[in-house]
Enzyme design. Structure first.
Site: not given
Length: 466
Positions: A108, A110, A112, A135, A137, A276, A318, A324
């Site tokens: 997706s 998205q 954070h 979050k 990453e 991203h 998202r 989702k």
């Protein structure tokens, strides 16, 4: 037995639908290499290998002399294994989740949230945002990888607005002209204009954007069939994403976000509010902060063939390329609208001055870091990658023993290539290491590797360097 502080793990596999099937997946290949008795189902996706203590994928300890069955249980009973600083900073929990991802179809669009927004979203909508933490990453490519990350330079976006009339129709003339007039000497004006354009795109009325997308796909398909160059409209990527997510507004984001291609060994760090998506490629390693991990933590993909990542919690906003829950308003409000070239998104590894076999990926967050440990035939070739065989390395004849040094943090070690026998004063016995082997190493413990592979050795190690 509390005195066993280094031990092998059997790690959880997540079968998300975007993963590669059967032995096409690097995750499945690692499983088979580490345990020949594992049976791989050819029609099942093997999307992610989780190496950590997450409630939905707690690694199983492969040593029956240890009374606890899982890594999470063992850490709870032996919190000192984390290292004093890590234990205090992260409330006695392993602060990262180490993953191998094998991406077949795009994940997706998205971003954070930062800590403040994450806490707010969790309080307001706990069913969609099940954790109050952020979050961060990072993804490291094992094979060539492809993804979207951050906003393109304005010049590139303006070029698409002028060559893709369907995109311009969704944005509208006023917003498009505002972006075209924005100058590099006014960064705030550029960000404001970019925000307006992207928000207008993402909030387009569904029937209108589906009609425009169908028109665009039809036009690009016809041009491609006639042998015309469609690169000016990002044609190949558009058709690929539309085949995976037909009628999805996320297909248009390729005109706003950088297409980032990682070669083996290159990395991409994804901080708060960075838009991203992982697209395709193969496998990669990933690191995420896992502080505050909730049982609802989900997987994340990356845009390359082989990689790994580490991240913290399941707070993902998202807005496209996903079945989702999507939250367009929150995403558009939270994003970092600073344009930058795709080259700026590649995160460098630093070669250790103390050990030239170690390359450190140290992101600007305290939760995790990743080490790449590799051996090469010639000293001057350390860190170089052969174009046809990523990380194809040979151990010099003189190197028969290598010490995985102690750090003041618990760490997880993954073998990608090569064989060795590991010994440690903190292990109950010798440990045979081969491709796919995973070890947990308590803080301030080291391992001696007695090398037996003529084809070189490649390892990745996730830890927390406070």
């Amino acid at each position: 037995m509390a005195d066993i502080r280094v031990f092998p793990l059997s790690c959880a596999v997540q079968s998300y639908s975007w993963g590669k099937l059967g032995l096409q997946s690097e995750v499945a290949k690692l499983l088979v290499s580490s345990d020949p008795l594992v049976r791989i189902q050819p029609d099942q996706p093997y999307a992610e290998l989780w190496m950590g203590a997450h409630p939905r994928g707690d690694a199983v300890i492969r040593d029956n002399r240890i009374p606890q069955k899982t890594l999470g249980q063992w850490i709870a009973n032996n919190p000192a294994c984390l290292g004093a600083k890590v234990k205090d900073a992260f409330q006695g929990r392993l602060p990262f989740l180490f993953k191998v991802l094998s991406v077949n179809t795009a994940l997706s669009i998205q971003a954070h949230p930062n800590k403040e927004l994450a806490a707010k979203l969790h309080a307001q909508f706990p069913e969609h945002y099940p954790d109050a933490n952020h979050k961060p990453e990072m993804a490291v490519a094992l094979t060539p990888f492809e993804g979207l990350c951050g906003f393109r330079p304005v010049e590139e976006i303006v070029s698409f607005l002028q060559t893709v009339p369907e995109l311009r129709a969704l944005i509208g003339e006023v917003a498009a002209e505002q972006l075209e007039r924005s100058g590099s000497d006014d960064p705030r004006g550029v960000s404001a204009a970019l925000r307006v354009c992207f928000t207008r795109l993402m909030k387009s009325e569904k029937k209108f954007f589906v009609d425009q997308l169908n028109m665009l796909v039809k036009r690009i398909s016809q041009e491609a069939a006639e042998g015309k160059d469609t690169s000016g409209s990002n044609g190949d990527l558009l058709l690929r994403l539309h085949s995976q997510y037909p009628g999805d507004i996320g297909c248009f984001t390729i005109y706003f976000l950088n297409l980032v291609r990682l070669e083996p060994g290159e990395a991409m760090f994804l901080g708060a509010n960075e838009p991203h998506a992982y697209l395709h490629g193969g496998e990669h390693l990933g690191g995420l902060s896992s502080q505050g991990l909730s049982p609802a933590e989900g997987g994340r993909g990356v845009l390359h063939e082989t990689a790994w990542s580490a991240w913290r919690v399941d707070n993902t906003v998202r807005a496209g390329l996903t079945p989702k829950f999507i939250d367009v308003l929150t995403l558009c409000e939270m994003l970092n609208y600073t344009p930058a070239p795709s080259s700026s998104k590649i995160f460098p590894a630093t070669q250790s001055q103390l050990d030239p076999s170690v390359y450190l990926y140290d992101p600007p967050v305290p939760d995790f870091a990743i080490m790449r440990i590799e051996f090469s035939k010639e000293k001057e070739s350390w860190g170089r990658l052969e174009p046809r065989r990523p990380f194809a390395l040979q151990i010099p004849p003189a190197i028969k023993l290598y010490l995985v040094s102690a750090v003041d943090s618990a760490s997880i070690l993954l073998v990608i290539q090569g064989t060795a026998v590991g010994t440690s004063t903190a292990a109950a016995s010798e440990m045979t290491l081969r491709r796919g082997s995973v070890l947990f190493i308590s803080a301030n413990e080291s391992i001696s590797l007695h090398l037996s592979s003529p084809d070189g050795m490649l390892l990745f190690r996730a830890c927390c360097l406070l």
